[in-house]
Structure formats: structure tokens, C-alpha cells
Scaffold this motif. Structure first.
Motif, PDB file in Angstrom:
ATOM      1  N   ASP A 192       0.842  -1.194   0.000  1.00 16.33           N
ATOM      2  CA  ASP A 192       0.000   0.000   0.000  1.00 16.33           C
ATOM      3  C   ASP A 192       0.882   1.251   0.000  1.00 16.33           C
ATOM      4  O   ASP A 192       1.692   1.428   0.897  1.00 16.33           O
ATOM      5  CB  ASP A 192      -0.871  -0.044   1.272  1.00 16.33           C
ATOM      6  CG  ASP A 192      -1.844   1.117   1.327  1.00 16.33           C
ATOM      7  OD1 ASP A 192      -1.800   1.979   0.421  1.00 16.33           O
ATOM      8  OD2 ASP A 192      -2.637   1.158   2.283  1.00 16.33           O
ATOM      9  N   ARG A 194       0.253   4.035   0.888  1.00 15.04           N
ATOM     10  CA  ARG A 194       0.053   4.819   2.113  1.00 15.04           C
ATOM     11  C   ARG A 194       0.953   4.339   3.239  1.00 15.04           C
ATOM     12  O   ARG A 194       1.298   5.095   4.143  1.00 15.04           O
ATOM     13  CB  ARG A 194      -1.402   4.747   2.566  1.00 15.04           C
ATOM     14  CG  ARG A 194      -2.310   5.308   1.519  1.00 15.04           C
ATOM     15  CD  ARG A 194      -3.526   5.998   2.086  1.00 15.04           C
ATOM     16  NE  ARG A 194      -4.294   6.465   0.945  1.00 15.04           N
ATOM     17  CZ  ARG A 194      -4.886   7.630   0.859  1.00 15.04           C
ATOM     18  NH1 ARG A 194      -4.849   8.453   1.861  1.00 15.04           N
ATOM     19  NH2 ARG A 194      -5.538   7.983  -0.218  1.00 15.04           N
ATOM     20  N   VAL A 195       1.310   3.055   3.206  1.00 18.89           N
ATOM     21  CA  VAL A 195       2.215   2.544   4.231  1.00 18.89           C
ATOM     22  C   VAL A 195       3.597   3.180   4.048  1.00 18.89           C
ATOM     23  O   VAL A 195       4.264   3.549   5.011  1.00 18.89           O
ATOM     24  CB  VAL A 195       2.294   1.007   4.152  1.00 18.89           C
ATOM     25  CG1 VAL A 195       3.408   0.475   5.036  1.00 18.89           C
ATOM     26  CG2 VAL A 195       0.970   0.394   4.554  1.00 18.89           C
ATOM     27  N   GLU A 197       4.069   6.093   2.583  1.00 14.38           N
ATOM     28  CA  GLU A 197       3.895   7.487   3.000  1.00 14.38           C
ATOM     29  C   GLU A 197       3.927   7.603   4.515  1.00 14.38           C
ATOM     30  O   GLU A 197       4.474   8.558   5.067  1.00 14.38           O
ATOM     31  CB  GLU A 197       2.577   8.046   2.460  1.00 14.38           C
ATOM     32  CG  GLU A 197       2.639   8.389   0.984  1.00 14.38           C
ATOM     33  CD  GLU A 197       1.360   9.011   0.483  1.00 14.38           C
ATOM     34  OE1 GLU A 197       0.392   9.120   1.271  1.00 14.38           O
ATOM     35  OE2 GLU A 197       1.322   9.394  -0.695  1.00 14.38           O
ATOM     36  N   ALA A 198       3.315   6.622   5.191  1.00 14.72           N
ATOM     37  CA  ALA A 198       3.295   6.667   6.654  1.00 14.72           C
ATOM     38  C   ALA A 198       4.718   6.626   7.192  1.00 14.72           C
ATOM     39  O   ALA A 198       5.055   7.356   8.127  1.00 14.72           O
ATOM     40  CB  ALA A 198       2.483   5.500   7.207  1.00 14.72           C
ATOM     41  N   ALA A 199       5.564   5.789   6.586  1.00 13.13           N
ATOM     42  CA  ALA A 199       6.948   5.701   7.046  1.00 13.13           C
ATOM     43  C   ALA A 199       7.678   7.019   6.813  1.00 13.13           C
ATOM     44  O   ALA A 199       8.403   7.507   7.684  1.00 13.13           O
ATOM     45  CB  ALA A 199       7.662   4.555   6.328  1.00 13.13           C
ATOM     46  N   GLN A 200       7.454   7.622   5.639  1.00 17.46           N
ATOM     47  CA  GLN A 200       8.074   8.929   5.363  1.00 17.46           C
ATOM     48  C   GLN A 200       7.582   9.953   6.374  1.00 17.46           C
ATOM     49  O   GLN A 200       8.342  10.749   6.915  1.00 17.46           O
ATOM     50  CB  GLN A 200       7.705   9.412   3.953  1.00 17.46           C
ATOM     51  CG  GLN A 200       8.305   8.590   2.850  1.00 17.46           C
ATOM     52  CD  GLN A 200       7.740   8.965   1.490  1.00 17.46           C
ATOM     53  OE1 GLN A 200       6.677   9.572   1.404  1.00 17.46           O
ATOM     54  NE2 GLN A 200       8.437   8.608   0.444  1.00 17.46           N
ATOM     55  N   ASP A 201       6.285   9.898   6.620  1.00 11.44           N
ATOM     56  CA  ASP A 201       5.658  10.849   7.535  1.00 11.44           C
ATOM     57  C   ASP A 201       6.280  10.750   8.922  1.00 11.44           C
ATOM     58  O   ASP A 201       6.405  11.738   9.633  1.00 11.44           O
ATOM     59  CB  ASP A 201       4.163  10.526   7.589  1.00 11.44           C
ATOM     60  CG  ASP A 201       3.400  11.511   8.439  1.00 11.44           C
ATOM     61  OD1 ASP A 201       3.178  12.627   7.957  1.00 11.44           O
ATOM     62  OD2 ASP A 201       3.055  11.174   9.580  1.00 11.44           O
ATOM     63  N   LEU A 202       6.659   9.523   9.308  1.00  7.40           N
ATOM     64  CA  LEU A 202       7.227   9.319  10.638  1.00  7.40           C
ATOM     65  C   LEU A 202       8.721   9.613  10.672  1.00  7.40           C
ATOM     66  O   LEU A 202       9.377   9.378  11.670  1.00  7.40           O
ATOM     67  CB  LEU A 202       6.958   7.884  11.103  1.00  7.40           C
ATOM     68  CG  LEU A 202       5.475   7.602  11.360  1.00  7.40           C
ATOM     69  CD1 LEU A 202       5.208   6.119  11.477  1.00  7.40           C
ATOM     70  CD2 LEU A 202       5.012   8.311  12.614  1.00  7.40           C
ATOM     71  N   ALA A 204      11.159   8.669   8.129  1.00  9.02           N
ATOM     72  CA  ALA A 204      12.093   7.786   7.440  1.00  9.02           C
ATOM     73  C   ALA A 204      12.492   8.386   6.090  1.00  9.02           C
ATOM     74  O   ALA A 204      11.625   8.778   5.316  1.00  9.02           O
ATOM     75  CB  ALA A 204      11.462   6.412   7.235  1.00  9.02           C
ATOM     76  N   LYS A 212      13.301  -0.583   6.347  1.00 11.66           N
ATOM     77  CA  LYS A 212      12.421  -0.902   7.474  1.00 11.66           C
ATOM     78  C   LYS A 212      11.014  -1.299   7.043  1.00 11.66           C
ATOM     79  O   LYS A 212      10.273  -1.870   7.837  1.00 11.66           O
ATOM     80  CB  LYS A 212      12.320   0.312   8.403  1.00 11.66           C
ATOM     81  CG  LYS A 212      13.653   0.688   8.988  1.00 11.66           C
ATOM     82  CD  LYS A 212      13.495   1.074  10.436  1.00 11.66           C
ATOM     83  CE  LYS A 212      14.812   1.028  11.143  1.00 11.66           C
ATOM     84  NZ  LYS A 212      14.645   1.081  12.587  1.00 11.66           N
ATOM     85  N   VAL A 213      10.638  -0.924   5.834  1.00 14.01           N
ATOM     86  CA  VAL A 213       9.254  -1.208   5.442  1.00 14.01           C
ATOM     87  C   VAL A 213       9.184  -2.057   4.176  1.00 14.01           C
ATOM     88  O   VAL A 213       8.660  -3.169   4.198  1.00 14.01           O
ATOM     89  CB  VAL A 213       8.462   0.107   5.249  1.00 14.01           C
ATOM     90  CG1 VAL A 213       7.050  -0.194   4.781  1.00 14.01           C
ATOM     91  CG2 VAL A 213       8.432   0.882   6.556  1.00 14.01           C
ATOM     92  N   LEU A 217       8.452  -6.178   4.087  1.00 12.76           N
ATOM     93  CA  LEU A 217       7.152  -6.540   3.531  1.00 12.76           C
ATOM     94  C   LEU A 217       7.289  -7.380   2.267  1.00 12.76           C
ATOM     95  O   LEU A 217       6.358  -8.079   1.873  1.00 12.76           O
ATOM     96  CB  LEU A 217       6.322  -5.284   3.233  1.00 12.76           C
ATOM     97  CG  LEU A 217       5.709  -4.587   4.442  1.00 12.76           C
ATOM     98  CD1 LEU A 217       5.006  -3.301   4.023  1.00 12.76           C
ATOM     99  CD2 LEU A 217       4.737  -5.498   5.163  1.00 12.76           C
TER     100      LEU A 217
END
Lengths: 300, 393
Positions: A192, A194-195, A197-202, A204, A212-213, A217
Motif C-alpha cells: 500500500d 500509504r504505508v 507514505e506513513a513511514a516517510q511521515d514518521l 524515514a 524498514k518497510v 514486507l
């Protein structure tokens, strides 16, 4: 109710498996644990397994070459699959087709064509020759001989590719690479966005996102790729026969010889097959255990 | 007053030939709960993604704390996002999901050998553990750390997503329809929960939703958007009581919107009659849109009514009846606790504060008629389904 009725849809498959997979396995097991006596009667024994000790070298070579081929497939296949999953869909379709294209041709033909490429007077040697590569090698060897009083050959006119273990590995990689790329590709493609994007958002950066993602995966894809490359590589006999020149025999050749070749002994052949299957299953089991929690990897 | 934290200045965004954002100007204060509200495709998610750094405006500037951040990538912004479908890391357990940001980010500490310089070090493991536990406690998930993501319900996954974002102590939390996939009851609980969390941690929340009730319940400020434009910015009360145009009036709650004319200050005319109201400041005899909320209308006997009409539909809603009344071909929605049978002739009375007068706008005549009452409800439902599929933009 509904599901019980639908169970019958699997009947043809179950029948197929029973007839052509389960039954032959039972026959193989039966052969493996018996020998045929001089009077034609069979005797239950472990003698076949004891007699296999002499083939330890073949076992080792088979598993080693298959492992090398699998590692090379990962090293080539993972980056390819990763890039492929990130290209625009239009190009992706074309690239996907190019990967699949060789698979449309018969396996034997593909391997034969490598024979012609790798021959003494084959395409690759001809190209190297006309590029003056062998003159360079000869000159270099001559210089080294002069400098260090060595005895390197100075009349090289071709490379003997065929009959080497390298050629066998090449054949394995060439034939089975798509089976590495495709499962990895399909897993990465399904991640996904968005997953990510979520890592970038946090916080990374792109390297951390991958490490890490994306990579964790994609491990299930790698595991099924490994399975799909390693198993046929371990048991192949065409590749080693055609490209290995008969000197580097593998398990597949050994088994084939027991059934179709001069060393006719189906009991020993069955025993070798059985042991190979067990080793492969154990390898895959360990690997899947290792990959547990990364999603369900495909075993068969 | 709180200070300004984020400013979107003349943000314009085009994708192919579609205008997604049409010159948006917006500022967001520190510690504010601001909601971007609008139907699918209105540009609210794009606005959020611009603030998060996932999209760049075609033109215009984004400022954070006075600094232009157009070109700052998402991983360097002091904002964290709660994504629409949670986007949790399925290969990690709950604890590791929440700890992700803490493990990635290095923190500056003074260099012991040279106090003038700072070094960047990993957050120590004890602090990670303490902060993750704290964040999980904040979302009522204490003790769930070792569970796998897939073992949680939708509501719990949502809480993990919030904890994962909030553990990094961002200055701003962006929430993209976070409750969209939850059922109604859970959604209501989570609304209260989110408001509590926001007040407890004291940071800015920017919340995107298409659900007007959610927006009214939680927000300090609501920004109503449609077709890439901001329609109105205000407190929930302002937006509800003083909608700027027919779109806002219709989108926020139920509204009867009737063509009228402003005879003079505090006198509005509809259906050829004059009604006292509280609004003023219009030109004499200026045509206007008159908004009357369904709950502000009293049903009275026919002879006492300011207007008379015929009941055409009655629906029982639990707390009240939705009654559709035909006033000379224009149908109104009235919400009342008194039952009136279909076909009855009734009168209505509206207090002066029940009228809200709006200037004519591009949306005049498009909303506020309940002639196609039931079908309008179906449309609303479809809209909701679409939004839940997450196919916006």
C-alpha cells in the motif's frame, strides 16, 4: 450447506493429485525401501540408503550449485522486481512481457541455445575472438610469463565454457530467474503506497523506508522466489547434461541414470529421490520458519 | 490568542486539466482543532497532503511557523499523519509500530567533549519504551504492545495509528478521514476520544472529513470546501447559524432555502408576504436566499399560520418527525415532535431569529428544496459509500 456442495468442484484436482502425485510417491517409497533379489522377488531393506554414501559429492555439488544460482537470482531479481514495481503501468506491462517471453519457448530449446552460444566455436567465443580479446590474453600471458617465469598458455583461441560448473549455474539462473522476479514483483507491487507514505511521515528517508518497510514486507515474495528457483535447480538434469558436459553430474543426472541410463537401478534411484525430497523439504521448512511473521510464504 | 502556525497562501493545484485547489488562502493557529469539511473531490484531502508534504501545490506557498516549506520532504516536517485506512506496518507488532518514528529519528544532544556542538543520537531504549507505553495508554491500548496488527479491530487499529503519530510529539497532527471506516457507534465514541486526546496533548489537529456532524462536534474551526474553493471558515456555531451561501447551508445540516427579497432591514419577503427577521445591511429590495432550519419552524393550526401548506410526507425519526410540506409547489422539511397526517392542511410560524438571510451566490437555486426528498437521501448515502472507498482524488 453451500460450501459442502462446492467441495465437489475440487474433485478433479483431488483425483489428479491422487493419481499422479500421491500414488507415484508411494511407489517411489516402496522402491526406495526394497531391493530386487536374483530370483526376482523383492526384499525390504535399507541397503539403498547405505549405498548412497558414495554419492555424497553429487549431493553436495547439487545443493551448492542450486544455492549459488538462487543467490544470484536474488541479487539480479530483487532489484529488477523493485524497479519494475515502481515503473509506470504502461512500461511495466511491456517489461513484464519481456521477462515472461523466454518462458514461452521450450525449456530444452532454451538450454540448447546456450550450448551453441558457449561452444568453442560458439557465438561468444567468436565475438571475443573478433574483438581481439584472445590476442590480448595471449599477450598478457606472454608478458606475465616473461616477468615471473610462469608457464601460462600463449595460444588461447577460445574459452572452454561448456562443461564447467559456471555454465551450469548460468543455465540455472537463466532458466529460473523469472520465477524469482515475478513473486517479488507482485508482492512489492501490492504494498500500500500509504504505508510507504506513513513511514516517510514518521521521519524515514528513502533508504530507511526501504530497509524498514519495503524490504521486510517483500520477504514473502523472496521466500517463494527462493522456493521456485532452488527446487528445480537442485533436481535439474537437462541443464547439467547439456551445459555441464557430463563431468559435473548433479542429483537429477544421477537419478535419471538409475531409471533410464546404463546404471539401471530404480530402487537406488527412488532412494536418492526420496532423500533429496526430504532435504529440500527440511530446507524449505527452516526457511519458512525463519520468515514467519513476515506473512505466509509459499511452500509448494 | 494563539499564534498562527501554518499558512497556505494562494495555493493553486492542477492535475492534468482539473483544478483541484482554486487559490486557497488559509491560516491555522497553534493548538487549534481545525476541520476541512466538504464532499468527495472538494480538495480537502489534497489540502491536507500539501501540509503533510506528500503533494506540492502547482503554485502558491505553504508556511510553517513563518518558514516556507514547499520543498521540505515529508520526513523532515514537524507534522505527523493519521491515514485514512491506518496504513499500519503489518510486519511489526503494535509496540514496534508506535516506536517506528522514535527509532528512526535521532535527537540532538550537546556533545560532552565540546559543548558548543551538538551530536545526534538514537533515542535510548528505556525512553522509547516509556513513551510508547505512554502513547498506548493515551489511546486506551495499554498492554497491547505485543499483539500483531492483524489481531486488532478497526477501532483499535485506528487508535494504534493515532498513537504512532502522536508519540513523536509533532506540532501538528493531520487526520485524513480517520473514522471513515468505523461503524456509527464507534465513530461517535472516537469523536469524543479524539477531542480528549487533542486537549490532553495540546497540539494542533487538522482533520479532514465529509461528515458535517463530526466536524461540528469536534472542531474549533470548520473550513467548508467545495470544488476546490473555500466556501466558509468559522466556528461550528457560525457555520451552522450563519451559512454564507446555499452550499454551506445545505451541506451543514438540513436547510430550506427559499427565494426571497429584502424589503428593508429586518423585513424579508417570501411568497408575496412580509416577515420580520433579524438580518439587515442589504440593498432595498435586494433578492436574497432565505434559510430556514427545519427545527425552527412551528406547526400551528391553519388559520394562525404565517404560511399555509399541505403535508405530503411524514417520516418517523425517533426523536422527531420529518414532515414534508408543500407551500405552493416548493417543498419544505419541518422537524417537529407533533404528528401531522399526510394530506393535512397546516399553518407554520417562524420566529424572527429563525430566518437567516444570505446574499445570492452561484449556488442559489441548487439546494434547499425537498421536492425530491427521498431520492436526495439516497444520493447522500452513495456519497458516503464513495468516500469510504477512499477514492477521493
Amino acid at each position: 450447506m453451500k460450501s459442502r456442495r462446492l467441495v465437489w468442484l475440487s474433485a478433479p484436482y483431488v483425483l489428479w493429485m491422487a493419481l499422479f502425485v500421491v500414488a507415484p510417491l508411494i511407489v517411489v517409497a516402496a522402491y526406495a525401501f526394497t531391493v530386487e533379489l536374483a530370483d526376482g522377488s523383492w526384499q525390504v531393506t535399507l541397503q539403498n540408503f547405505a549405498g548412497m554414501a558414495g554419492y555424497a559429492g553429487v549431493f553436495a555439488r547439487s545443493f551448492l550449485l542450486a544455492a549459488i544460482a538462487t543467490v544470484i537470482c536474488i541479487l539480479i531479481g530483487y532489484p529488477a522486481a523493485y524497479l519494475l514495481a515502481r515503473t509506470p503501468p504502461g512500461f511495466r506491462r511491456i517489461a513484464n512481457m519481456l521477462i515472461m517471453l523466454p518462458m514461452w519457448m521450450n525449456f530444452l530449446l532454451r538450454t540448447y541455445s546456450w550450448m551453441f552460444l558457449l561452444e568453442r566455436n560458439g557465438f561468444i567465443n567468436n565475438i571475443l575472438g573478433s574483438l581481439g580479446f584472445f590476442n590480448l590474453v595471449n599477450a598478457l600471458n606472454g608478458a606475465l610469463n616473461g616477468a615471473f617465469s610462469l608457464a601460462l598458455p600463449t595460444d588461447v583461441a577460445y574459452f572452454e565454457f561448456l562443461g564447467s560448473q559456471g555454465a551450469v549455474v548460468l543455465g540455472m539462473v537463466y532458466n529460473f530467474l523469472p520465477f524469482m522476479i515475478l513473486p517479488i514483483f507482485s508482492v512489492i507491487e501490492k504494498i500500500d503506497p500509504r504505508v510507504i507514505e506513513a513511514a516517510q511521515d514518521l521521519g524515514a528517508n528513502s533508504r530507511q523506508v526501504f530497509r524498514k518497510v519495503i524490504f521486510p514486507l517483500s520477504l514473502p515474495g523472496v521466500l517463494s522466489g527462493v522456493t521456485m528457483v532452488f527446487i528445480p535447480s537442485v533436481s535439474t538434469f537437462v541443464i547439467s547434461r547439456l551445459l555441464g558436459g557430463g563431468t559435473n553430474i548433479l542429483l537429477g543426472d544421477l537419478i535419471e541414470m538409475q531409471f533410464l541410463g546404463n546404471a539401471y537401478n530404480p530402487h537406488l534411484g527412488s532412494a536418492i529421490s526420496l532423500v533429496m525430497m526430504v532435504i529440500v523439504l527440511v530446507c524449505m521448512g527452516i526457511m519458512n520458519r525463519f520468515g514467519e511473521g513476515e506473512g505466509e510464504a509459499v511452500l509448494l | 490568542m494563539s499564534k498562527e502556525l501554518i499558512r497556505l497562501s494562494d495555493c493553486f493545484m492542477k492535475f492534468d486539466d482539473d483544478v483541484i485547489l482554486d487559490h486557497i488562502n488559509l491560516y491555522i493557529n497553534d493548538k487549534e482543532f481545525l476541520t476541512l469539511l466538504g464532499p468527495s473531490g472538494c480538495g480537502k484531502t489534497t489540502t491536507l497532503r500539501i501540509i503533510g508534504g506528500f503533494q506540492k501545490p502547482t503554485s502558491g506557498d505553504v508556511f510553517f511557523d513563518g518558514v516556507r516549506i514547499n520543498d521540505v520532504p515529508p520526513h523532515k516536517r514537524k507534522v505527523n499523519t493519521v491515514f485514512q485506512k491506518y496504513a499500519l506496518f503489518s510486519h511489526m507488532n503494535i509496540f514496534e509500530n508506535v516506536a517506528f518514528g522514535l527509532r528512526i529519528n535521532k535527537v540532538p544532544v550537546p556533545d560532552p567533549s565540546d559543548p558548543k556542538r551538538t551530536r545526534y543520537v538514537k533515542v535510548p531504549e528505556e525512553e522509547i519504551k516509556r513513551r510508547v507505553d505512554e502513547a498506548l495508554a493515551l489511546v486506551n491500548l495499554s498492554g497491547y504492545g505485543r499483539r500483531s496488527v492483524n489481531s486488532l479491530s478497526g477501532g483499535q487499529q485506528q487508535r494504534v495509528a493515532i498513537a504512532r503519530a502522536i508519540v513523536n510529539r509533532p506540532q501538528v497532527l493531520l487526520l485524513d478521514e480517520p473514522l471513515g471506516a468505523l461503524d456509527l457507534k464507534l465513530r461517535k465514541d472516537m469523536q469524543i476520544e479524539l477531542k480528549r486526546i487533542q486537549q490532553q496533548v495540546g497540539i494542533t489537529f487538522i482533520y479532514v472529513t465529509h461528515d458535517q456532524e463530526e466536524a461540528l462536534t469536534m472542531s474549533d474551526t470548520v473550513v467548508v470546501m467545495n470544488e476546490g474553493k473555500i466556501q466558509q471558515i468559522g466556528t461550528p456555531e457560525d457555520i451552522y447559524n450563519e451559512p454564507k451561501n446555499a452550499f454551506v447551508a445545505d451541506f451543514i445540516g438540513e436547510s430550506n432555502i427559499i427565494d426571497g427579497v429584502m424589503h428593508e432591514d429586518r423585513v424579508v419577503g417570501m411568497y408575496g408576504k412580509k416577515f420580520p427577521c433579524l438580518d439587515g445591511g442589504f440593498a432595498p429590495n435586494e433578492p436574497v436566499d432565505v434559510v430556514i432550519r427545519p427545527e425552527d419552524i412551528d406547526i400551528v393550526p391553519e388559520e394562525q399560520g404565517q404560511l399555509t401548506g399541505t403535508v405530503t410526507e411524514v417520516t418517523f425519526k425517533g426523536m422527531h418527525y420529518d414532515i414534508i410540506v408543500d407551500f405552493r409547489g416548493f417543498k419544505w422539511l419541518i422537524q417537529t415532535t407533533d404528528f401531522s397526517p399526510v394530506g393535512a392542511r397546516i399553518g407554520v410560524k417562524i420566529d424572527p431569529d429563525g430566518f437567516h438571510i444570505m446574499k445570492k451566490s452561484a449556488y442559489s437555486g441548487m439546494f434547499g428544496d425537498y421536492s425530491s426528498y427521498s431520492s436526495e437521501y439516497d444520493e447522500l448515502n452513495e456519497d458516503r459509500l464513495e468516500a469510504e472507498d477512499g477514492d477521493e482524488e
